[in-house]
Each structure stands twice: as C-alpha cells, then as structure tokens.
Design an enzyme around this catalytic site. Structure first.
Site, PDB file in Angstrom:
ATOM      1  N   PHE A  71      26.327  24.256  13.513  1.00 17.74           N
ATOM      2  CA  PHE A  71      26.693  24.840  12.218  1.00 17.74           C
ATOM      3  C   PHE A  71      28.176  25.179  12.134  1.00 17.74           C
ATOM      4  O   PHE A  71      28.665  25.525  11.063  1.00 17.74           O
ATOM      5  CB  PHE A  71      25.926  26.157  12.009  1.00 17.74           C
ATOM      6  CG  PHE A  71      24.437  25.998  11.890  1.00 17.74           C
ATOM      7  CD1 PHE A  71      23.843  25.867  10.642  1.00 17.74           C
ATOM      8  CD2 PHE A  71      23.616  25.990  13.011  1.00 17.74           C
ATOM      9  CE1 PHE A  71      22.468  25.735  10.513  1.00 17.74           C
ATOM     10  CE2 PHE A  71      22.244  25.852  12.898  1.00 17.74           C
ATOM     11  CZ  PHE A  71      21.664  25.725  11.645  1.00 17.74           C
ATOM     12  N   TYR A 139      37.870  18.603   3.714  1.00 17.86           N
ATOM     13  CA  TYR A 139      36.615  19.191   4.192  1.00 17.86           C
ATOM     14  C   TYR A 139      35.501  18.140   4.164  1.00 17.86           C
ATOM     15  O   TYR A 139      34.822  17.902   5.170  1.00 17.86           O
ATOM     16  CB  TYR A 139      36.245  20.406   3.328  1.00 17.86           C
ATOM     17  CG  TYR A 139      34.832  20.905   3.573  1.00 17.86           C
ATOM     18  CD1 TYR A 139      34.451  21.381   4.827  1.00 17.86           C
ATOM     19  CD2 TYR A 139      33.877  20.902   2.551  1.00 17.86           C
ATOM     20  CE1 TYR A 139      33.147  21.823   5.052  1.00 17.86           C
ATOM     21  CE2 TYR A 139      32.588  21.344   2.768  1.00 17.86           C
ATOM     22  CZ  TYR A 139      32.224  21.805   4.022  1.00 17.86           C
ATOM     23  OH  TYR A 139      30.938  22.224   4.247  1.00 17.86           O
ATOM     24  N   PHE A 206      34.933  28.692 -14.235  1.00 18.21           N
ATOM     25  CA  PHE A 206      35.953  27.648 -14.319  1.00 18.21           C
ATOM     26  C   PHE A 206      35.448  26.455 -15.138  1.00 18.21           C
ATOM     27  O   PHE A 206      34.737  25.605 -14.619  1.00 18.21           O
ATOM     28  CB  PHE A 206      36.377  27.206 -12.914  1.00 18.21           C
ATOM     29  CG  PHE A 206      36.972  28.336 -12.119  1.00 18.21           C
ATOM     30  CD1 PHE A 206      38.234  28.816 -12.420  1.00 18.21           C
ATOM     31  CD2 PHE A 206      36.242  28.948 -11.100  1.00 18.21           C
ATOM     32  CE1 PHE A 206      38.780  29.884 -11.705  1.00 18.21           C
ATOM     33  CE2 PHE A 206      36.779  30.016 -10.386  1.00 18.21           C
ATOM     34  CZ  PHE A 206      38.054  30.482 -10.700  1.00 18.21           C
ATOM     35  N   ARG A 219      24.873  23.198 -10.632  1.00 16.25           N
ATOM     36  CA  ARG A 219      24.772  23.057  -9.176  1.00 16.25           C
ATOM     37  C   ARG A 219      23.323  23.271  -8.736  1.00 16.25           C
ATOM     38  O   ARG A 219      22.505  23.838  -9.460  1.00 16.25           O
ATOM     39  CB  ARG A 219      25.666  24.097  -8.464  1.00 16.25           C
ATOM     40  CG  ARG A 219      27.152  23.885  -8.699  1.00 16.25           C
ATOM     41  CD  ARG A 219      27.663  22.646  -7.991  1.00 16.25           C
ATOM     42  NE  ARG A 219      29.082  22.432  -8.211  1.00 16.25           N
ATOM     43  CZ  ARG A 219      29.602  21.718  -9.213  1.00 16.25           C
ATOM     44  NH1 ARG A 219      28.803  21.164 -10.108  1.00 16.25           N
ATOM     45  NH2 ARG A 219      30.905  21.554  -9.323  1.00 16.25           N
ATOM     46  N   ASP A 284      36.179  19.558  -9.517  1.00 16.44           N
ATOM     47  CA  ASP A 284      34.832  20.115  -9.696  1.00 16.44           C
ATOM     48  C   ASP A 284      33.980  19.156 -10.532  1.00 16.44           C
ATOM     49  O   ASP A 284      34.214  19.029 -11.738  1.00 16.44           O
ATOM     50  CB  ASP A 284      34.914  21.453 -10.462  1.00 16.44           C
ATOM     51  CG  ASP A 284      34.819  22.655  -9.558  1.00 16.44           C
ATOM     52  OD1 ASP A 284      34.446  22.485  -8.385  1.00 16.44           O
ATOM     53  OD2 ASP A 284      35.105  23.763 -10.045  1.00 16.44           O
TER      54      ASP A 284
HETATM   55  N1  NAD Z   1      27.292  27.661   2.858  1.00 15.27           N
HETATM   56  C1  NAD Z   1      27.047  26.535   2.210  1.00 15.27           C
HETATM   57  O1  NAD Z   1      26.670  26.540   1.028  1.00 15.27           O
HETATM   58  C2  NAD Z   1      27.200  25.205   2.892  1.00 15.27           C
HETATM   59  C3  NAD Z   1      26.981  24.034   2.139  1.00 15.27           C
HETATM   60  C4  NAD Z   1      27.095  22.803   2.781  1.00 15.27           C
HETATM   61  C5  NAD Z   1      27.400  22.738   4.133  1.00 15.27           C
HETATM   62  N2  NAD Z   1      27.635  23.880   4.826  1.00 15.27           N
HETATM   63  C6  NAD Z   1      27.946  23.767   6.266  1.00 15.27           C
HETATM   64  O2  NAD Z   1      27.028  24.564   6.972  1.00 15.27           O
HETATM   65  C7  NAD Z   1      27.629  25.128   8.128  1.00 15.27           C
HETATM   66  C8  NAD Z   1      27.423  26.620   8.134  1.00 15.27           C
HETATM   67  O3  NAD Z   1      27.991  27.178   6.953  1.00 15.27           O
HETATM   68  P1  NAD Z   1      28.071  28.756   6.745  1.00 15.27           P
HETATM   69  O4  NAD Z   1      28.187  29.008   5.294  1.00 15.27           O
HETATM   70  O5  NAD Z   1      27.008  29.402   7.532  1.00 15.27           O
HETATM   71  O6  NAD Z   1      29.494  29.047   7.405  1.00 15.27           O
HETATM   72  P2  NAD Z   1      29.975  30.314   8.257  1.00 15.27           P
HETATM   73  O7  NAD Z   1      31.464  30.305   8.206  1.00 15.27           O
HETATM   74  O8  NAD Z   1      29.272  31.542   7.803  1.00 15.27           O
HETATM   75  O9  NAD Z   1      29.477  29.953   9.716  1.00 15.27           O
HETATM   76  C9  NAD Z   1      30.195  29.151  10.604  1.00 15.27           C
HETATM   77  C10 NAD Z   1      30.101  29.784  11.985  1.00 15.27           C
HETATM   78  O10 NAD Z   1      30.778  28.940  12.928  1.00 15.27           O
HETATM   79  C11 NAD Z   1      31.634  29.734  13.756  1.00 15.27           C
HETATM   80  N3  NAD Z   1      32.716  28.857  14.228  1.00 15.27           N
HETATM   81  C12 NAD Z   1      33.642  28.205  13.483  1.00 15.27           C
HETATM   82  N4  NAD Z   1      34.448  27.469  14.276  1.00 15.27           N
HETATM   83  C13 NAD Z   1      34.020  27.649  15.562  1.00 15.27           C
HETATM   84  C14 NAD Z   1      34.435  27.166  16.824  1.00 15.27           C
HETATM   85  N5  NAD Z   1      35.504  26.370  16.941  1.00 15.27           N
HETATM   86  N6  NAD Z   1      33.758  27.561  17.919  1.00 15.27           N
HETATM   87  C15 NAD Z   1      32.685  28.402  17.819  1.00 15.27           C
HETATM   88  N7  NAD Z   1      32.241  28.894  16.654  1.00 15.27           N
HETATM   89  C16 NAD Z   1      32.903  28.534  15.530  1.00 15.27           C
HETATM   90  C17 NAD Z   1      32.085  30.866  12.857  1.00 15.27           C
HETATM   91  O11 NAD Z   1      32.529  32.011  13.560  1.00 15.27           O
HETATM   92  C18 NAD Z   1      30.808  31.142  12.052  1.00 15.27           C
HETATM   93  O12 NAD Z   1      29.974  32.057  12.728  1.00 15.27           O
HETATM   94  C19 NAD Z   1      29.079  24.672   8.094  1.00 15.27           C
HETATM   95  O13 NAD Z   1      29.203  23.557   8.928  1.00 15.27           O
HETATM   96  C20 NAD Z   1      29.318  24.310   6.642  1.00 15.27           C
HETATM   97  O14 NAD Z   1      30.313  23.321   6.531  1.00 15.27           O
HETATM   98  C21 NAD Z   1      27.539  25.106   4.245  1.00 15.27           C
END
Ligand code: NAD
Length: 323
Positions: A71, A139, A206, A219, A284
């Site tokens: 994640f 991204y 927006f 969305r 967007d």
């Molecule tokens: N939130 C959303 O709506 C969404 C949508 C699509 C995809 N995603 C993907 O899902 C994943 C989780 O998203 P989220 O919203 O929980 O994000 P988040 O930022 O809450 O969680 C990411 C976690 O990864 C840790 N982290 C980052 N880089 C690191 C590293 N180098 N080493 C160790 N830990 C590290 C951070 O400390 C954090 O705890 C991400 O990959 C994001 O791109 C999220």
C-alpha cells in the site's frame, strides 16, 4: 505470515484490522503519512523504509512471509506534477527494491494498490479493465510503471500478483477506532465533514459546468472496508493458486456528483455546508466510474456499503478523530 507494506496508512490499516482475524501480520511503514496508532495491536509493527534493502532483508529473514500486500506510496496528484522525482523514487524505485528482495527470498505472492488514475481521462461511461490506460500525471504513471514491472517479473521469475485499481476510497471502520487522517487532506468526503465540524471555513467545488446531471464532477466512492474485503479475496486466490497475474477495478459501480455527496453529508449530519463554486481544475475528468464486474465474476466480490453508510462511518470517525 503476511507482510503489509504501508499498513499504518488509511487503507492499509483497515486491511490489517481484517487480516489479523485470519493471518499473522507484519507491517512495515516509515510513518511518513501513516499513523502508528492506526495499526491493530495484533500485528507486528516494524518502522522502516520500503526502499531500504537492509530493513527488508531483516523482515524476510526474521519472518516466514508467504505474501506481500503493498500500500505504501505517495499519492498526491498535484505534488506529483511539481515533484515527480519523489514519486518515481518512492512509488517505482522503492517498489523495485521490495520486488528484488522478494525475488531473493523466493516470496511469490504480491498484491498491489493501483489507481483509477491509471486510466487518465477515459471517454467511456463505465471503466473496465479493458479501457485503455493513459495516465495524465506522474502519480498515475508511477503506478502503471509498477504494473508493467509486475507483469515482467511474473513472466521472468514466476511472481504471482494481483493489481487492484481503486477508485475513491472513503469511509472509516465501523467501530470509529480508525479512519482517514491525511495532511493535507485532498479527498472530498473528509473535507466536507471537516467543514461541517467547523474545522474549515468552506468547501470549494471545482467546476459546475461539466456535462453531468448537475454540472459537477461524478466519482465512484468505495467503502474502505469493502476494499479490505477485496484484498482478502485476492490473497486467498493467490495462495490457493487460482490467480497468477490479474488486474481488477474496485469501485461501487455508482457515480455520485460532488453536489450529491455534499447533500448526503448534510442529510447524515443534519448540518448545512458552506459551499463555494470555483473554476475547474486542470486534468479533472467529468466522470470516473468503475465497472467491478470482473472481480465480481472471478472472486465473488461486490461492494456491500453504499454512499450513506460511507458517510455515516466517516462522520462517526471525524467527530472523535483519534489521530
Ligand atoms: N485513498 C485513495 O482513495 C486511493 C485511491 C487509489 C489508490 N490509492 C493507493 O492506495 C495506497 C494507500 O493509499 P492511502 O490513502 O492509504 O495512503 P496513505 O498515505 O494513508 O498510506 C500510505 C502508507 O505508506 C507509508 N509509506 C509511504 N512511503 C513509504 C516507504 N517508502 N516505506 C514505508 N512506508 C511508506 C506511509 O507512511 C503510509 O502509512 C497508495 O498506494 C495509494 O496510491 C489510494
């Protein structure tokens, strides 16, 4: 034992809370955006970095890891445009280090958090996995690059993987114990709820001239607990050898406009939002809605929680936010 990288983050911590019921779990997180308090006490927590081979070696030597769920990433679209180095370094290069160490320790199963941003600005009503990928920011590119690396590792080294492309993760654990806490917060539902709690002055919408029913963007919102359930099904499919290289969308299949989300938040909370109409933001798309028919037919996953449930749980969390 399952390694959850980024398990102290928003989505990862919700997955860990479900996974500890079934498996032993070790979480690796550098706490750059995550919260130590969000990690279920039944999981082992290691503070370390995904890009650090020594941290990874230590984990794979110490624990019998049979699968990795990944994640960890930076995920602010705007920041990725102004600082692409950070995104390619953390989302791509660091992930490559993880995959290298997994290959060394012969750990074969991998689940990856990808994103709707992989599709860029699609023209179809319902986005399925055959919709062409065409990211429009670093991204989205960084996530798609990892998808490509996984496909190549699968062919060359026999890695088994499932890619999950999430649409808009939202909501919180039903208990109210964990939930979303990002700084800065860029996601719509927490922004609305923070405004309703008096923590922000206004909500900016927006664009109100999109070709949608009320002019605002549409969305697809998916409850974070439904996302967690999909990960567990994907894990079972990998461990049972039923899947070896798959990509699935994860969404509710229902689109809601920004206006509808605000109205539902007002209904759930009984409060009136302070809304300001603003110009469109570059990049967007008018509508982003997932078809999750593939994961439904292959793994039997369906979103169980609707928009109202998402907002009820998020509201419960934000009123007593613990971190
Ligand atoms: N939130 C959303 O709506 C969404 C949508 C699509 C995809 N995603 C993907 O899902 C994943 C989780 O998203 P989220 O919203 O929980 O994000 P988040 O930022 O809450 O969680 C990411 C976690 O990864 C840790 N982290 C980052 N880089 C690191 C590293 N180098 N080493 C160790 N830990 C590290 C951070 O400390 C954090 O705890 C991400 O990959 C994001 O791109 C999220």
């Amino acid at each position: 034992m399952i390694l959850v990288v980024g398990g102290a983050g928003y989505i990862g911590s919700h997955l860990v809370k479900e996974l500890v019921e079934k498996e032993e779990v070790v979480v690796l997180d550098n706490l750059s955006t995550g919260h130590r308090e969000s990690v279920d006490s039944r999981a082992i927590f290691v503070k370390g970095d995904l890009g650090n081979e020594e941290d990874l070696d230590m984990i794979f030597k110490s624990y019998p890891i049979k699968a990795v769920m990944h994640f960890a990433a930076n995920s602010l679209v705007g920041e990725s445009v102004t600082d692409p180095l950070k995104y390619y370094e953390n989302n791509v290069a660091a992930t490559l280090t993880l995959l290298k160490v997994m290959t060394k320790f012969k750990v074969k199963n991998f689940i990856f958090s990808s994103t709707a941003a992989a599709y860029g600005i699609p023209t179809v009503e319902m986005i399925d996995e055959t919709t062409p990928t065409a990211p429009i920011n670093p991204y989205g590119h960084s996530k798609l690059m990892v998808e490509q690396i996984l496909a190549d590792f699968s062919k060359a080294y026999g890695l088994h993987y499932v890619v999950l492309r999430y649409f808009n993760a939202a909501g919180a654990h039903e208990s109210g114990v964990i939930g979303e806490s990002h700084d800065p917060e860029t996601h719509l539902i927490p922004i609305i709820l923070q405004q309703l709690l008096g923590q922000r002055e206004k909500i900016s919408v927006f664009g109100s001239d999109y070709d949608t029913k009320d002019g605002t963007c549409i969305r697809d919102y998916i409850h974070v607990t439904d996302l967690a359930a999909a990960h567990i099904l994907a894990l079972e499919a990998l461990l049972e050898g039923k899947k070896t290289a798959e990509v699935y969308n994860l969404g509710n299949g229902l689109g809601f406009s920004v206006k509808e989300v605000i109205e539902t938040c007002e209904k759930v909370t009984g409060k009136q939002a302070n809304v300001e109409m603003a110009d469109r933001r570059a990049g967007d798309p008018a509508r982003l809605v997932a078809s999750s028919a593939k994961i439904d037919s292959e793994l039997g996953w369906k979103a169980q929680r609707n928009l109202e449930k998402i907002i009820v749980d998020a509201w419960n969390w934000h009123q007593n936010q613990r971190y």
